[in-house]
Design a protein around this motif. Structure first.
Motif, short mmCIF file in Angstrom:
data_model
loop_
_atom_site.label_atom_id
_atom_site.label_comp_id
_atom_site.label_asym_id
_atom_site.label_seq_id
_atom_site.Cartn_x
_atom_site.Cartn_y
_atom_site.Cartn_z
N GLU A 147 -49.13 -2.27 -46.06
CA GLU A 147 -48.36 -1.24 -45.36
C GLU A 147 -48.48 0.12 -46.06
OE1 GLU A 147 -44.90 -1.75 -42.73
OE2 GLU A 147 -43.76 -1.13 -44.49
N PRO A 166 -30.55 -3.24 -49.16
CA PRO A 166 -31.25 -4.45 -48.71
C PRO A 166 -32.64 -4.48 -49.33
CG PRO A 166 -31.23 -2.80 -46.94
CD PRO A 166 -30.51 -2.19 -48.11
N LEU A 167 -33.06 -5.62 -49.83
CA LEU A 167 -34.40 -5.77 -50.39
C LEU A 167 -35.27 -6.59 -49.45
CD1 LEU A 167 -33.74 -6.42 -54.20
CD2 LEU A 167 -34.39 -4.29 -53.08
N PRO A 168 -36.56 -6.35 -49.31
CA PRO A 168 -37.24 -5.20 -49.88
C PRO A 168 -36.71 -3.88 -49.34
CG PRO A 168 -38.77 -6.55 -48.56
CD PRO A 168 -37.45 -7.20 -48.51
N PHE A 169 -36.72 -2.86 -50.22
CA PHE A 169 -36.22 -1.54 -49.86
C PHE A 169 -37.41 -0.59 -49.74
CE2 PHE A 169 -34.17 2.55 -51.55
CZ PHE A 169 -33.72 2.94 -50.29
N LYS A 170 -37.47 0.08 -48.59
CA LYS A 170 -38.55 1.04 -48.35
C LYS A 170 -37.98 2.44 -48.43
CE LYS A 170 -40.75 -2.16 -45.05
NZ LYS A 170 -41.35 -2.32 -43.70
N SER A 221 -48.57 -8.01 -47.91
CA SER A 221 -48.24 -7.24 -46.69
C SER A 221 -47.65 -5.87 -47.06
CB SER A 221 -47.24 -8.01 -45.83
OG SER A 221 -46.13 -8.42 -46.60
N ALA A 222 -47.01 -5.79 -48.21
CA ALA A 222 -46.46 -4.49 -48.65
C ALA A 222 -47.60 -3.58 -49.12
CB ALA A 222 -45.43 -4.69 -49.75
N GLY A 230 -39.09 -4.66 -54.35
CA GLY A 230 -38.39 -5.92 -54.12
C GLY A 230 -39.26 -6.98 -53.47
N THR A 231 -40.56 -6.77 -53.44
CA THR A 231 -41.45 -7.81 -52.91
C THR A 231 -42.82 -7.69 -53.56
OG1 THR A 231 -42.55 -8.73 -50.96
CG2 THR A 231 -42.12 -6.36 -50.93
N ASP A 232 -43.46 -8.85 -53.81
CA ASP A 232 -44.84 -8.78 -54.28
C ASP A 232 -45.82 -9.20 -53.18
OD1 ASP A 232 -44.41 -11.48 -54.29
OD2 ASP A 232 -44.40 -11.68 -56.47
N ALA A 233 -45.34 -9.25 -51.94
CA ALA A 233 -46.21 -9.67 -50.83
C ALA A 233 -47.36 -8.69 -50.62
CB ALA A 233 -45.39 -9.78 -49.54
#
Lengths: 438, 438
Positions: free
Chosen positions: B140, B97-101, B136-137, B131-134
């Protein structure tokens, strides 16, 4: 031009769920080993080839990953955890209290044939007591094997024990000496090729009368005590080693674990290395997968590296074979949740607020996956489901202003609207402890 | 002839106490990462060289342990956990699943010069969100860095942040383009060689006016907001990237962690790879040891292996450097007890009884080292002391018959004679919780 992201044959990627399941098994074993006062050590993955292979000539030698490093040194990747442990003891013996109880769980590498579910990169879980020949050490290792499977929730295994020293007495009695290694190799094939074929092999080595006696010896009685009695008869009387087996069996009885142990006089363990008890562990419903935990007592661990005699006893769980067995029996947990609580992203401007909510839950021991991108509720529910996360925190400006949260139980499909963080945490914690209670 | 039990330069044995201390750090980090919903993966230690080195030509290439395996394949040992992660995503992307942590804590190998406390086998603790350019990442990952040090009890570190995208705008403004890589390499040397030497290097590349502006840019203001304002001025106005830094800083404030972060416009991180924020972490009292946790945002993790664009952000703690720093600051726990309770061997015939006593304590969460050999009390006390075990159970036939135990508190030198197992366990458990409470 893209590069194909392929991996080597016999090597594996572990995706999160399988990696988590393997990590959980390892963690349980570590906790168990430490509860017995065993301490972990770590040794290099690469060693000098001459140190790892010693005088060499063994079967494994060809399988070892070996090369010259940048400085032209002949180096090799470890192919087990026993040889590095012997080298470690040779090097650090003076710094360690004896007897020394160590465990080591890590990867090893062998370029073997990858048929029959064998891997070239695999994990061993070794535990040994060195520096004592006391039977109490044999007992402790065997108890730990028993407890290891208990702690993994596996109660359908049998630990098969034999004693190499007793077998040596028997062979002396038969005046088998020169053919000893070949005789043992033949017997080692019993499970694979059956008694008739073993008989043929043995007849090439020794005369028929001896073959009959040998085949009698390696057929254990049903009871532990019966087999001990049979050993005594065929060995021509009592021996200290037979009495050791008796001490062990009486201890099993006193500890109420005797049902899990079986005296199997056909267990040989190929290696010359072992001199006392040897053992293998089989799933009762899946013997064909082979032993998942084996070992024995040896006279001298570090004889290649040190003058100090270090007798010891040890055992090794093959993690990959154990996992393969559990998978085949349908008993591997494969729905490991990524977290206990998903914090949905309802409004991207609230990101630090979501992180502060998550922090409150984490402080209460609840793992939180903060969703990072503002999406519709549908995709967020789907993501939580895919990650096996059982609860979702769904908060917007409203909740924030009122200092409350709204939470959904994704399994029971129950909404808890406008509750406090404490209440939400309490719901999750009590559901968890209820689950553990069942 | 004995074989010398030597090990390769740059490789290490870890004795029980250091191994335990390192394991504890790793365990705390794992627990933290999982509390953020990060999942571990595992990848092979050996990979195809063409897969690991890609188009190659980097500085690390020469340091890679590379050889032909038994099948003649050109293989290499991983030199970091990022490239295998990129390869992993290229191969398994559809299953995740993306985004993947993900987090990954394990060893890597580089045949580097072993001067200056560098090792050829060392451990990295990586954590990434792909998988994200937010933003918020970004937040985090930075919070996790903050929490990682908190959970290790380290509060005297500073996380220095910069933004490569903003710096690119600034260089465009200066019309520096062709010399970009060389300019960045020169600036990267600032901490090592000082401003004057960097100035000389830069003057070889660009004219003096630009050098002055550059040297101005890489001198951060004291406050985060001041540096943002300076960036805005020198970049000729506002940019989305500058606003991202503002969002981050506001989030730090809202979460009350702003004191730990410093906007340092001289932080470059050598790799071309990074495109957004970059960061390094320093001990306030030991900056010379270098960054103990670094990383940044990248545009596309798996571009070598996949058409799917995977923007992400990640960070890596260098375990060995962290441990070296803690040792230098005198803050490594080195008295890790082998167990909480030693069960002395007073009578070898009572071995299974000792094991049954130990089992009772283990069931109550107390680790027990059962001493295996009958020795005088003196050597047994000495062994317990050497293993840092705080309590000893000293039981003979007397205690056994009366169903009681005698226990000694080895630190306080208090004897507890003829008490019940429950009482003995209670003494240990309450001493433990009192210790944790202080």
């Amino acid at each position: 031009m893209l590069i194909e992201p392929k991996i080597l044959k016999g090597f594996r990627d572990f995706l999160p769920e399988e990696a988590a399941a393997r990590k959980e098994i390892v963690h349980k074993l570590q906790t168990l080993f430490e509860s017995f006062g065993f301490q972990t050590i770590d040794t290099p993955v690469l060693e000098y080839t001459e140190v790892l292979l010693g005088k060499g000539g063994g079967e494994t030698d060809k399988q070892v990953y070996r090369f010259n490093d940048q400085g032209g040194r002949d180096v090799a990747m470890r192919f087990d955890l026993t040889v590095p442990f012997a080298r470690f003891m040779g090097r650090n013996e003076a710094k360690l209290p004896l007897p020394f109880k160590r465990y080591h769980i890590d990867k090893v590498w062998r370029g073997e044939n990858t048929q029959r579910g064998r891997y070239r990169e695999f994990t061993q879980c070794d535990f040994d007591i060195v520096g004592t020949d006391a039977v109490s050490a044999d007992l402790e290792i065997l108890l730990m094997m028993h407890e290891a499977f208990e702690t993994l929730g596996i109660d359908d295994i049998t630990i098969k024990i034999n004693h190499r020293g007793v077998f040596s007495h028997f062979l002396q009695q038969l005046e088998i000496d020169e053919q000893l290694i070949d005789v043992m190799r033949s017997i080692d094939k019993l499970a694979k090729i059956g008694e008739e074929k073993v008989r043929e092999l043995l007849l090439e080595l020794i005369d028929e009368k001896k073959v009959d006696l040998l085949l009698r010896y390696i057929k254990p009685e049903e009871s532990f005590e019966g087999s001990i009695e049979m050993m005594r008869q065929l060995c021509g009387g009592d021996h200290e080693e037979i009495r050791r087996l008796e001490v062990l069996y009486r201890s099993f009885q006193e500890l109420g674990v005797e049902d899990r142990f079986f005296l199997d006089t056909s267990i040989m363990r190929g290696l010359d290395y072992y001199t006392g008890i040897v053992y293998e562990t089989f799933f009762n419903d899946l013997p064909e997968i082979g032993s998942v935990c084996s070992g024995g007592r040896y006279d001298n661990l570090a004889s290649l590296y040190s003058k100090t005699k270090l007798p010891g006893v040890g055992s090794s769980i093959g993690l990959d074979r154990l996992v393969a067995a559990l998978q085949e029996l349908g008993r591997m947990e494969i729905h490991h949740p990524a977290a206990q609580l998903a914090v949905f992203c309802m409004n991207p401007r609230l990101q630090s607020y979501y992180q502060s909510l998550a922090r409150e839950f984490r402080r209460r021991g609840i793992s939180c996956d903060v969703f990072l991108e503002p999406k519709k509720l549908g995709p967020q529910f789907k993501a939580a489901e895919r990650k096996n996360i059982p609860y979702a925190l769904i908060c917007g400006e409203d909740e924030k202003e009122r200092g409350k949260v709204s939470m959904k139980d994704l399994n029971k499909r129950i909404n808890h609207s406008m509750i406090s963080i404490e209440e939400a945490a309490e719901i999750i914690v009590s559901a968890n402890s209820a689950e553990k209670g069942t």
